[in-house]
Design an enzyme around this catalytic site. Structure first.
Site, PDB file in Angstrom:
ATOM      1  N   MET A  29       0.942  -1.171   0.093  1.00 35.95           N
ATOM      2  CA  MET A  29       0.071  -0.058   0.136  1.00 35.95           C
ATOM      3  C   MET A  29       0.823   1.120  -0.091  1.00 35.95           C
ATOM      4  SD  MET A  29      -3.511  -0.598   2.001  1.00 35.95           S
ATOM      5  CE  MET A  29      -2.772  -0.752   3.616  1.00 35.95           C
ATOM      6  N   HIS A  36       9.389  -3.461   3.399  1.00 37.58           N
ATOM      7  CA  HIS A  36       8.786  -3.824   1.924  1.00 37.58           C
ATOM      8  C   HIS A  36      10.143  -4.349   0.971  1.00 37.58           C
ATOM      9  CE1 HIS A  36       5.550  -0.890   3.238  1.00 37.58           C
ATOM     10  NE2 HIS A  36       4.810  -1.936   2.983  1.00 37.58           N
ATOM     11  N   GLY A 146       4.856 -10.222   4.410  1.00 40.12           N
ATOM     12  CA  GLY A 146       5.661 -10.170   5.619  1.00 40.12           C
ATOM     13  C   GLY A 146       4.862 -10.670   6.911  1.00 40.12           C
ATOM     14  N   LYS A 148       4.671  -9.734   9.828  1.00 37.89           N
ATOM     15  CA  LYS A 148       4.166  -8.939  10.670  1.00 37.89           C
ATOM     16  C   LYS A 148       2.712  -9.030  10.526  1.00 37.89           C
ATOM     17  CE  LYS A 148       3.726  -4.439   9.866  1.00 37.89           C
ATOM     18  NZ  LYS A 148       2.258  -4.265  10.330  1.00 37.89           N
TER      19      LYS A 148
END
Length: 279
Positions: A29, A36, A146, A148
């Site tokens: 995003m 990233h 990811g 996370k």
């Protein structure tokens, strides 16, 4: 590195690039950071072609103010991507991705009824809408996410199974700032003081990992919430110990399988998530 903004342009460029071999896809995003870029690096190591999308997807925000606040800086993102193995950036406008409202409803069962799904109704349906669109348009061999966003990763894997898509989902490790704070685009919205205090989240999670043999599951959950909430900058929305595979809450340490502690914390107006494997 090429930039395209329409599905037609993307299709044309991908026709040429596919001749080189497999395609690795990194959906983002924007407001890119080192986390990233690590996904792009993983993709570039495993595929001769890497596509990165930059799109703030409106259907996954259940809070309009959160959507407005989300950081956007396409020029800065493109400069960062020039330092990676990215071949093609797809940065569409909302009207390009949603020429008509997407009314599809996905059923992820219990996966969307806990944690993020419970506290952000409709969030994962919005994620599924846009990810399925991207997979249809890009047709990647592998897609990189990811860890996370632990619950999102599980949902995307289930989406691939539900739609029987020929995409390998690759989970990549959490990248952290020096303080331990999990890297996130939302970190840009934190004041310096908030950012400093937000580092307590991972500090407490790390301590919790070492306390799994001493405290019960319920005792550990309470300990984490109490110790984070002592900080006036932080307020825990939830902390749960779940089975790493099915994300169902764990009652005792004796239950089989790997266990992960997942947390959401408000720091000022910014909502942060993180997780840690506990055993």
């Amino acid at each position: 590195m090429m930039l395209v903004k329409t599905k037609k342009e993307l299709f044309e460029k991908l026709q040429m690039l596919r001749e080189k071999g497999s395609i690795g896809f990194v959906p983002t995003m924007g407001a890119l950071h080192r986390g990233h870029l690590s996904l792009v690096d993983f993709a570039a190591r495993e595929n001769p072609v890497v596509v990165v999308s930059i799109f703030v997807n409106p259907t996954q925000f259940n809070d309009p103010d959160d959507l407005k606040r989300y950081p956007r800086d396409l020029e800065a993102d493109l400069e960062l991507l020039k330092t990676t193995g990215c071949n093609l950036v797809f940065a569409p406008e909302a009207a390009e991705m949603y020429p008509e409202p997407d009314t599809r409803k996905f059923d992820f069962g219990h996966l969307e009824q806990v944690m993020e799904g419970k506290h952000r109704p409709g969030h994962f349906n919005g994620v599924a809408q846009v990810v399925s669109k991207f997979f249809e348009i890009v047709q990647p061999d592998r897609a990189y996410f990811g860890q996370k966003d632990f619950q999102q990763l599980a949902v995307v894997k289930m989406l691939v199974r539900l739609l029987n898509l020929p995409v390998e989902i690759v989970a990549c490790p959490i990248i952290r700032e020096k303080s331990g704070l999990a890297m996130s685009s939302r970190n840009e919205l934190l004041s310096p003081e908030e950012r400093e205090n937000a580092s307590l989240i991972f500090d407490i999670l790390s301590q919790a990992k070492n306390l799994t043999g001493e405290k019960s599951v319920e005792g550990l959950v309470n300990w984490v919430i109490e110790n984070i909430n002592k900080n006036p900058f932080l307020n825990v929305e939830y902390f749960e110990v779940v089975d790493s595979e099915n994300l169902q809450p764990v009652k005792t340490w004796e239950e089989k399988g790997e266990k992960t502690g997942c947390i959401a914390v408000h720091c000022g107006k910014v909502r942060l998530i993180d997780n840690i494997v506990l055993n």
